[in-house]
Design a protein around this motif. Structure first.
Motif, PDB file in Angstrom:
ATOM      1  N   PRO A  14       2.297   9.688   1.521  1.00  0.00           N
ATOM      2  CA  PRO A  14       3.129   8.557   1.980  1.00  0.00           C
ATOM      3  C   PRO A  14       4.398   9.047   2.648  1.00  0.00           C
ATOM      4  O   PRO A  14       5.035  10.003   2.183  1.00  0.00           O
ATOM      5  N   THR A  15       4.754   8.414   3.754  1.00  0.00           N
ATOM      6  CA  THR A  15       5.964   8.798   4.476  1.00  0.00           C
ATOM      7  C   THR A  15       7.200   8.323   3.725  1.00  0.00           C
ATOM      8  O   THR A  15       7.277   7.156   3.319  1.00  0.00           O
ATOM      9  N   GLY A  41       8.696   4.914   7.220  1.00  0.00           N
ATOM     10  CA  GLY A  41       7.920   4.763   5.992  1.00  0.00           C
ATOM     11  C   GLY A  41       8.057   3.436   5.299  1.00  0.00           C
ATOM     12  O   GLY A  41       8.126   3.385   4.072  1.00  0.00           O
ATOM     13  N   GLY A  42       8.126   2.348   6.045  1.00  0.00           N
ATOM     14  CA  GLY A  42       8.220   1.036   5.428  1.00  0.00           C
ATOM     15  C   GLY A  42       9.588   0.744   4.860  1.00  0.00           C
ATOM     16  O   GLY A  42       9.799  -0.251   4.167  1.00  0.00           O
ATOM     17  N   ASP A  43      10.563   1.608   5.147  1.00  0.00           N
ATOM     18  CA  ASP A  43      11.907   1.458   4.607  1.00  0.00           C
ATOM     19  C   ASP A  43      12.658   0.364   5.361  1.00  0.00           C
ATOM     20  O   ASP A  43      12.536   0.230   6.569  1.00  0.00           O
ATOM     21  N   SER A  98       4.729  -2.310   7.062  1.00  0.00           N
ATOM     22  CA  SER A  98       4.848  -2.255   5.611  1.00  0.00           C
ATOM     23  C   SER A  98       4.377  -0.905   5.086  1.00  0.00           C
ATOM     24  O   SER A  98       3.632  -0.184   5.745  1.00  0.00           O
ATOM     25  N   LYS A  99       4.810  -0.578   3.884  1.00  0.00           N
ATOM     26  CA  LYS A  99       4.357   0.645   3.238  1.00  0.00           C
ATOM     27  C   LYS A  99       2.847   0.614   3.045  1.00  0.00           C
ATOM     28  O   LYS A  99       2.265  -0.430   2.763  1.00  0.00           O
ATOM     29  N   ARG A 100       2.215   1.762   3.222  1.00  0.00           N
ATOM     30  CA  ARG A 100       0.770   1.942   3.034  1.00  0.00           C
ATOM     31  C   ARG A 100      -0.056   1.080   3.996  1.00  0.00           C
ATOM     32  O   ARG A 100      -1.186   0.706   3.700  1.00  0.00           O
TER      33      ARG A 100
END
Length: 385
Positions: free
Chosen positions: A86-87, A114-116, A61-63
Motif C-alpha cells: 500500500p502506498t 495513497g488515498g491521503d 480512495s485507499k486500496r
C-alpha cells in the motif's frame, strides 16, 4: 531556417557580431533576420519547456488499485499476482518514451497519492508552474465497493478542480509564454466538444482528466446488469460533463489492461493506438468512452427524473446502500468528541509530536520533488521497480 535551437543560437551570435562590425547599417531590427531568428528561438524554447516532460497524478480512495495500474503501465509484463505494498502518503515514479526515429524522450513524472486527504500532499504535483503546463489527472475508483464510487468521484473532482484552476492562474501570470500555454490548454480541452449539442451543459475540467473504474471484474460478478447499468450511466454522466475519458479495467482482464496502457500512452506520450480507442458502452464488457464521444440522450436519466448530480447520487445510493454507513457515522462522532475533549487538556508532548509529524511531511514533500528533478536531469538511480 534551422530548427535546432543550438544552430539558431549560433546564427544569432554570428549575426550580432556582424552587426557590431557594420554598425552603419541602419536596418530596422524588427524587420531584420536577427529579429526573426530571435522570435523563432523564443518560440522553440517555449515549446520545449512544456514538450519534454508530462506530469500525471493518480488519486482515489485507499486500496482502489492505483499503484497496481501504475506498475503495469511501467512494466506490462509484471505478474498479476504480484501485489504492491500500500502506498503511504505520496509515491513518485517515472516512465520515459521515445518515438521511433526520434532522439529525444518524453519523461512522465507519475505521482501516486495513497488515498491521503492531506492538502499539502495533493498539491505537490500542482506546485510547479512547469508541471501544471502539461499535467494529466487520473481518478481511480474502486468498483468492488460501488456505494463509495460517486461520493469519492465528486469529492476528487471538486478538490482537484480548485487546485488546477489556482495553478493555471499562477502560470498565466508568470510570463507571456505561460499565458499562451494556459490558453492552448483551454483550446485543447474544448476541441473535442466543438459543435457538440451538449456544449452548454458541459463544465470542462481545467486539464486533461481520466476517470478509471478499477476491479470491474468484481463489480460484474457481484451485481446484476440493471444495477451495473445505473452506476455506469452515472459515471458516464460525470465524465461527460467534466470532459473526462471514462475507462473500466481489471488486472486479470488482458484486453482491459491493454486498453488502459493504450489510453495512458496516448494521454501522456501522444501515442495514438492503431484504430484509436474503441468506444464501449455495453455494461457486460469494460466501459470505454473517450472524452467528447458521449451524449446526454445516450446516457439517459435516473428513472426519468431530470439528470443532475443530486438525482444520480440519490438513485445510485438507493441501489448500492453503504453497509458501513452507521459505523462511519459513529466513528466520526467519536472522533469529534475526542478532539473536543483533548482540546481542553493540552499536552506539550502531544503538541511536539504533531509539530514533528508536520516537519516530517514537509521533508517528505521535498524528497519527492527532488526525485522528480533528478529524473528530469536523466539520473536513473532512484527509479522504483
Amino acid at each position: 531556417f534551422c530548427s535546432s535551437t543550438s544552430h539558431i543560437y549560433l546564427i544569432m551570435t554570428t549575426l550580432r557580431a556582424a552587426k557590431k562590425k557594420d554598425a552603419g547599417v541602419g536596418d530596422d531590427i524588427e524587420s531584420s533576420i536577427l529579429f526573426k531568428l530571435t522570435k523563432e528561438y523564443e518560440q522553440v524554447a517555449k515549446d520545449e519547456e512544456f514538450a519534454n516532460d508530462v506530469t500525471a497524478l493518480f488519486c482515489g480512495s485507499k486500496r482502489s488499485g492505483k499503484t497496481s495500474l501504475i506498475d503495469r503501465f511501467i512494466n506490462p509484463t509484471k505478474d498479476e499476482k504480484d501485489q504492491p505494498k500500500p502506498t503511504v502518503a505520496l509515491d513518485y515514479k517515472y516512465a520515459r518514451y521515445a518515438a521511433e526515429g526520434s532522439s529525444s524522450k518524453i519523461l512522465a513524472h507519475i505521482y501516486d497519492l495513497g488515498g491521503d486527504d492531506n492538502d499539502e500532499l495533493v498539491s505537490v504535483p500542482f506546485s510547479s508552474t512547469s508541471a501544471i503546463g502539461n499535467i494529466v489527472v487520473a481518478i481511480v475508483l474502486d468498483l468492488s465497493e460501488p456505494w463509495g464510487v460517486l461520493p469519492a468521484l465528486e469529492q476528487w473532482l471538486h478538490r482537484l478542480r480548485q487546485l488546477a484552476l489556482k495553478s493555471l492562474e499562477a502560470l498565466s501570470k508568470e510570463s507571456e509564454a505561460g499565458a499562451q500555454r494556459v490558453e492552448q490548454i483551454r483550446l485543447n480541452r474544448m476541441a473535442p466538444y466543438e459543435g457538440h449539442p451538449d456544449g452548454p451543459s458541459i463544465n470542462l475540467f481545467p486539464v486533461p482528466i481520466l476517470i478509471v473504474g478499477a476491479k470491474c471484474d468484481l463489480f460484474a460478478e457481484q451485481h446484476d446488469s440493471e444495477k451495473r447499468k445505473a452506476l455506469c450511466a452515472a459515471l458516464r454522466y460525470h465524465a461527460h460533463l467534466n470532459g473526462a475519458t471514462l475507462l473500466f479495467t481489471a488486472l486479470k482482464d488482458k484486453v482491459a489492461m491493454k486498453s488502459m496502457r493504450s489510453l495512458l500512452q496516448q494521454t501522456l506520450f501522444g501515442v495514438i493506438p492503431k484504430g484509436g480507442l474503441v468506444e464501449q458502452t455495453d455494461v457486460s464488457k469494460p466501459i470505454c468512452v473517450p472524452a467528447g464521444k458521449d451524449a446526454l440522450p445516450s446516457i439517459g436519466a435516473p428513472h426519468g427524473a431530470p439528470a443532475s448530480d443530486q438525482t444520480w447520487r440519490d438513485f445510485v445510493g438507493n441501489l448500492f446502500p453503504d453497509p458501513n454507513r452507521s459505523a462511519k457515522d459513529t466513528k466520526k462522532n467519536e472522533k469529534d468528541q475526542l478532539n473536543e475533549a483533548l482540546s481542553k487538556y493540552p499536552e506539550t508532548s502531544v503538541d511536539d509530536m504533531v509539530e514533528q509529524r508536520v516537519a516530517e511531511l514537509q521533508q517528505y514533500r521535498k524528497q519527492v520533488e527532488r526525485s522528480q528533478r533528478l529524473a528530469s536531469e536523466g539520473i536513473t538511480e532512484l527509479r522504483k521497480d
